[in-house]
Scaffold this active site. Structure first.
Site, PDB file in Angstrom:
ATOM      1  CE  LYS A  53      -0.448  -0.451   5.022  1.00 42.97           C
ATOM      2  NZ  LYS A  53      -1.359  -0.860   6.111  1.00 42.97           N
ATOM      3  NE  ARG A  75      -7.179   0.529  11.864  1.00 42.79           N
ATOM      4  CZ  ARG A  75      -5.981   0.360  11.346  1.00 42.79           C
ATOM      5  NH1 ARG A  75      -5.074   1.310  11.456  1.00 42.79           N
ATOM      6  NH2 ARG A  75      -5.659  -0.735  10.707  1.00 42.79           N
ATOM      7  CE1 TYR A 104      12.114  31.451   6.073  1.00 47.08           C
ATOM      8  CE2 TYR A 104      12.576  29.135   5.619  1.00 47.08           C
ATOM      9  CZ  TYR A 104      12.270  30.418   5.176  1.00 47.08           C
ATOM     10  OH  TYR A 104      12.121  30.645   3.840  1.00 47.08           O
TER      11      TYR A 104
HETATM   12  C1  LIG Z   1      -0.615  -1.996   6.579  1.00 47.62           C
HETATM   13  C2  LIG Z   1      -1.211  -3.289   6.941  1.00 47.62           C
HETATM   14  C3  LIG Z   1      -0.395  -4.383   7.247  1.00 47.62           C
HETATM   15  C4  LIG Z   1       1.123  -4.272   7.322  1.00 47.62           C
HETATM   16  O1  LIG Z   1       1.497  -3.685   8.539  1.00 47.62           O
HETATM   17  P1  LIG Z   1       3.039  -3.518   8.937  1.00 47.62           P
HETATM   18  O2  LIG Z   1       3.013  -3.043  10.334  1.00 47.62           O
HETATM   19  O3  LIG Z   1       3.622  -2.511   7.995  1.00 47.62           O
HETATM   20  O4  LIG Z   1       3.649  -4.853   8.771  1.00 47.62           O
HETATM   21  C5  LIG Z   1      -0.999  -5.594   7.503  1.00 47.62           C
HETATM   22  N1  LIG Z   1      -2.344  -5.724   7.488  1.00 47.62           N
HETATM   23  C6  LIG Z   1      -3.160  -4.687   7.212  1.00 47.62           C
HETATM   24  C7  LIG Z   1      -4.629  -4.892   7.223  1.00 47.62           C
HETATM   25  C8  LIG Z   1      -2.628  -3.442   6.940  1.00 47.62           C
HETATM   26  O5  LIG Z   1      -3.446  -2.417   6.659  1.00 47.62           O
END
Ligand SMILES: *Cc1c(COP(=O)(O)O)cnc(C)c1O
Length: 358
Positions: free
Chosen positions: A35, A130, A255
Site C-alpha cells: 500500500k 477500526r 527560520y
Molecule cells: C498496513 C497493513 C499491514 C502491514 O502492517 P506492517 O506493520 O507494515 O507490517 C498488515 N495488514 C493490514 C490490514 C494493513 O493495513
C-alpha cells in the site's frame, strides 16, 4: 542538472527482507503489503522485489489494477475491500481477493456479478476498533458469505493494535487473540492475523497467512532496531552539501533563528527539506551523515533545505555526500528523533524526489 537529492531503492534488500519473513513463518502464505506506493518505494520496484511473495496486498484499487497491468498474475488482496459498486466490478474483473469488514460491503458484494468466484478475507474487530465485524457478529457474516455461490473461499482476518507491545495494558495482544478465537470458534477457515510486528515477534501464533509491510522495507515495527531482525534498509535518502557557512558564536541559523551557535562553527546546507518529505519537526540533534560521518541537524528544517553541524567533518565541502537515512543510519533512528515512526518517513517521500535503484 537534477537536484542532488535522490532516494536509492535497493531491490536486493527488498528480496532479502522477504526471505526473512518467509524464514520466520515457513508454513504461512506471505502477502507482501505494498500500500501507499509500496511504502514510498514504488509499485514497480516492489513488484520485482517481492516476485517470490505469494501475493501482494494493498489498499488502493487503482494501484491494484496497475499491478495487473504491470504483469502481476498472482493474487492481489484489497485490505480494506471495495469502497463502492464500481470497485466491486473492477475487483471481479481483475480477480482481486477482497476484504469484507462491514455489512454494507456484503450487500454490495451480493449485487456484483463475478465471472469467477472470489476469495474473501473476512475481517473481525478484535479490539482495535477500526474496521471489522464484532466477534458476536462474525459467525453470522461468515455464514452469509459461505452461502453465496460467488464466494470461493473465506479467510478469517484481524489486525493487531499492539503486536510490538504485547503487554500494552489497554489491549494486550493475548486479549485480541482471545476475542478473535471466541468470535471465530467453529469456523473452518484459514487465519490471517500477522503484520510485521507479529511476524517478527510472535512467529509462533497461528496465522496461515501473514501480511508483513514495514519489515519488507527494512523498517522496524517497534522499538528494537531493524538490524536485530537481520533486516536491510531498502531506501537510502541521499543528497549533497550545496553550501557552507562559517559563522561566529552568537549567530543564528535558519527560520525562527532557533539554533544559535555557542562557538564559531561551520554549517552545511543540504538539498533536502520538508517539501521532499523530510520531517519538519526534526529537532536540532537529529542524526545525519556527512561523508559517512555522523553529525546532527541544526535549526529549523526549511522547505527545500536543512542545515547541519559540520564540526565533526572538517573535510566537508560543497558536493560532499549526505545521507538522511538508510545505509548506516536507520530510518527508525531519524524518525524517533523527529517524534514519529519510520513508516511515516518512507511514505512521505515526495513526488519531486528523484528515485533510482541498485
Ligand atoms: C498496513 C497493513 C499491514 C502491514 O502492517 P506492517 O506493520 O507494515 O507490517 C498488515 N495488514 C493490514 C490490514 C494493513 O493495513
Amino acid at each position: 542538472m537534477p537536484r542532488p537529492l535522490v532516494a536509492i531503492i535497493d531491490i536486493a534488500a527488498l528480496q532479502h527482507n522477504l526471505t526473512v519473513a518467509k524464514r520466520k513463518t515457513p508454513q504461512a502464505r506471505v502477502w507482501a503489503v505494498v500500500k501507499a506506493n509500496a511504502y514510498g518505494h514504488g509499485l514497480e520496484r516492489a513488484l520485482r522485489g517481492f516476485a517470490e511473495a505469494d501475493g501482494l496486498a494493498l489498499i488502493e484499487p487503482d494501484a491494484a489494477v496497475r499491478l495487473r497491468d504491470l504483469g502481476w498474475r498472482k493474487p492481489i488482496l484489497l485490505l480494506e475491500g471495495c469502497f463502492d459498486a464500481v470497485d466491486f466490478a473492477i475487483a471481479a474483473q481483475y480477480q482481486f481477493d477482497i476484504a469484507i469488514h462491514c455489512a454494507e460491503q456484503i450487500a454490495l458484494l451480493e449485487q456484483t456479478r463475478f465471472p469467477k468466484p472470489v476469495n474473501i478475507h473476512l475481517k473481525m474487530n478484535s479490539g482495535m476498533n477500526r474496521l471489522g465485524f464484532t466477534p458476536a457478529a462474525f459467525a453470522g457474516a461468515f455464514g452469509r458469505l459461505r452461502d453465496n455461490p460467488a464466494v470461493a473461499s473465506i479467510t478469517l482476518m484481524t489486525h493487531f493494535a499492539n503486536a510490538d507491545d504485547a503487554d500494552n495494558p489497554a489491549l494486550p495482544l493475548a486479549e485480541q487473540l482471545r476475542r478473535f478465537q471466541l468470535g471465530s470458534a467453529g469456523l473452518d477457515a484459514p487465519v490471517s492475523v500477522s503484520n510485521s510486528g507479529a511476524t517478527l515477534l510472535h512467529a509462533g501464533l497461528t496465522s496461515h497467512q501473514v501480511r508483513p509491510g514495514v519489515m519488507l522495507y527494512g523498517g522496524s515495527p517497534g522499538t528494537a532496531p531493524a538490524a536485530d531482525f537481520d533486516l536491510r534498509p531498502a531506501m537510502t535518502l541521499q543528497s549533497e552539501l550545496i553550501g557552507i557557512q562559517q559563522i561566529h558564536a552568537g549567530e543564528a541559523v535558519g527560520y525562527g533563528s532557533r539554533f544559535v551557535a555557542p562557538v564559531p562553527m561551520s554549517v552545511g546546507v543540504v538539498a533536502c527539506g520538508y517539501a521532499d518529505g523530510y520531517p519538519r519537526h526534526a529537532p536540532t540533534g537529529t542524526p545525519i551523515l556527512v561523508q559517512g560521518m555522523r553529525t546532527r541537524v541544526i535549526g529549523n528544517i526549511s522547505m527545500d533545505m536543512l542545515t547541519v553541524d559540520l564540526t565533526p567533518v572538517p573535510t566537508a565541502h560543497v558536493g560532499s555526500c549526505v545521507t538522511l537515512w538508510g545505509d548506516d543510519l536507520p530510518i527508525d533512528e531519524v524518525a524517533r528523533a523527529a517524534g514519529t515512526i519510520g513508516y511515516e518517513l518512507m511514505c512521505a517521500i515526495a513526488p519531486r524526489v528523484r528515485v533510482t535503484e541498485r
